[in-house]
Design a protein around this motif. Sequence first.
Motif, PDB file in Angstrom:
ATOM      1  N   LYS A  83       0.371   0.566 -11.564  1.00 50.08           N
ATOM      2  CA  LYS A  83       0.059   1.412 -10.203  1.00 50.08           C
ATOM      3  C   LYS A  83      -1.790   1.736 -10.244  1.00 50.08           C
ATOM      4  O   LYS A  83      -2.259   1.767  -9.430  1.00 50.08           O
ATOM      5  CB  LYS A  83       0.955   2.552 -10.376  1.00 50.08           C
ATOM      6  N   LEU A 118       7.573  -2.348  -7.195  1.00 46.02           N
ATOM      7  CA  LEU A 118       5.795  -2.272  -7.145  1.00 46.02           C
ATOM      8  C   LEU A 118       5.470  -3.369  -6.029  1.00 46.02           C
ATOM      9  O   LEU A 118       4.432  -2.646  -5.264  1.00 46.02           O
ATOM     10  CB  LEU A 118       5.365  -2.644  -8.581  1.00 46.02           C
ATOM     11  N   ASN A 121       5.863  -1.196  -2.783  1.00 44.29           N
ATOM     12  CA  ASN A 121       5.114  -0.284  -2.251  1.00 44.29           C
ATOM     13  C   ASN A 121       3.621  -0.442  -2.332  1.00 44.29           C
ATOM     14  O   ASN A 121       2.825   0.398  -1.713  1.00 44.29           O
ATOM     15  CB  ASN A 121       5.623   0.740  -3.381  1.00 44.29           C
ATOM     16  N   HIS A 122       3.241  -1.657  -2.755  1.00 43.17           N
ATOM     17  CA  HIS A 122       1.728  -2.067  -2.886  1.00 43.17           C
ATOM     18  C   HIS A 122       1.468  -3.430  -2.142  1.00 43.17           C
ATOM     19  O   HIS A 122       0.327  -3.775  -2.262  1.00 43.17           O
ATOM     20  CB  HIS A 122       1.216  -1.946  -4.246  1.00 43.17           C
ATOM     21  N   THR A 329       5.583   9.305  -8.474  1.00 43.58           N
ATOM     22  CA  THR A 329       5.855   8.422  -7.513  1.00 43.58           C
ATOM     23  C   THR A 329       5.676   7.169  -7.340  1.00 43.58           C
ATOM     24  O   THR A 329       4.771   6.776  -8.132  1.00 43.58           O
ATOM     25  CB  THR A 329       5.329   9.023  -6.131  1.00 43.58           C
ATOM     26  N   ARG A 331       4.229   4.895  -5.278  1.00 44.43           N
ATOM     27  CA  ARG A 331       3.292   4.519  -4.579  1.00 44.43           C
ATOM     28  C   ARG A 331       1.992   5.019  -5.212  1.00 44.43           C
ATOM     29  O   ARG A 331       1.963   6.223  -5.676  1.00 44.43           O
ATOM     30  CB  ARG A 331       3.454   4.903  -3.393  1.00 44.43           C
ATOM     31  N   THR A 333      -1.190   7.191  -5.309  1.00 43.75           N
ATOM     32  CA  THR A 333      -1.474   8.320  -4.706  1.00 43.75           C
ATOM     33  C   THR A 333      -2.759   8.788  -4.370  1.00 43.75           C
ATOM     34  O   THR A 333      -2.996   9.802  -3.751  1.00 43.75           O
ATOM     35  CB  THR A 333      -0.587   9.422  -5.417  1.00 43.75           C
ATOM     36  N   VAL A 336      -4.119   9.832  -0.712  1.00 45.98           N
ATOM     37  CA  VAL A 336      -2.998   9.807   0.393  1.00 45.98           C
ATOM     38  C   VAL A 336      -3.181  10.657   1.453  1.00 45.98           C
ATOM     39  O   VAL A 336      -2.791  10.157   2.670  1.00 45.98           O
ATOM     40  CB  VAL A 336      -1.832  10.448  -0.526  1.00 45.98           C
TER      41      VAL A 336
END
Length: 373
Positions: A83, A118, A121-122, A329, A331, A333, A336
């Motif tokens: 992440k 992963l 979310n990305h 979280t 995602r 961050t 954000v």
Amino acid sequence: MEINVGAVISKYRKQKGITQQALADFIGISKASVSKWETGQSYPDITLLPILAAYFDVSIDKLMAYNAQLSAAEIRRVYTSMKHAFETQPAETVLTSIHNLIRRYYACYPFLLQMGLLLLNHYDLLPGDSLETKKKTYVTEALQLFVRVRQSGRDLQLTAKAVELEGYSLLLLNRPDDVLALLGEYVPEQLPADSLIAGAFQQKGDLQRAIATSQSGLMQDLSLIMSQLTNYMTLLGKDPERLKTTYQRGQAIAEAFDLVNLNPAVWANFQLAALKGFAQQHQTESVTTTLQLFVRVMATTKFTWELHGDRYFDAIEPWLNQLDLGPQTPRVTGHVKQTLIEFVLNNPALKELRKEQPIEQLLKELEQIKARE
């Protein structure tokens, strides 16, 4: 993948109390070859691995210091590392790392589930010509991981998560018939496990654990109902009154539980869905009221983008720590707030209302907040 077979051979040879020459004689090679293995200058030929493993009475995986399974803590560390890599490394490098990890731990189903999450979310941060191309490519890749976990995993909770994420992936890929075939057409009846677990602790006389369990259930139910209200508002484009009522009821819940500080991601999604719906229906007064709240929060609130409790949910830390990803979280961050603000500023429906006062002034304030972030 790093291979430490030389160090392992050295360790087992010394434990066995033999010299490099003795090992070389048994294998039928030179002492220099064993020395090069142990110093990392070269590796044993693959045909010699079964002989070495048998000689030391270990498996080939153990000889190569390879473990196909990761612990929950190791999975969490890898996810966190990947992440953060999106913020420090080129997208192509991150994608290569993800693929290498998936190949290495293809039999570790909890890990595959998190790597699929992963990617989900990305996907917008990964290489690709357009957002739509990225979504199709990486959501499909995540879907394949979830299918593997569902078909091959033996843990019921894990496979249940895989089914839900498989359904979500199919929905993102615009495959509604496949979603219904997987999940059915009606919401299944549910027996809340949190109430049963809390009841069990209460019967055992452990009131604190019962309270902590109930709080963790309430915390999840709160996030779930706000997410459901958010999704419901997206269906009410032709029903202005119901949209307004739904927002008012959801906002009352959000204020009662101080959701903006407790779970800012859920709060923000709820506000953005309402703002988009009101703008599409040209409900100028509701747009103004919602936008005023959004601007005030963006200007004054320093969000904590990790899951956490508060004075009301004061016993949930152990539950948060045992989650697959802990309190973090899923995602990235970083920036954000900027992303949330850009969503509002780039909303086509709001652009049509930009000349309305005080909407024009509120959007200018958002632009200034974005510039400061």
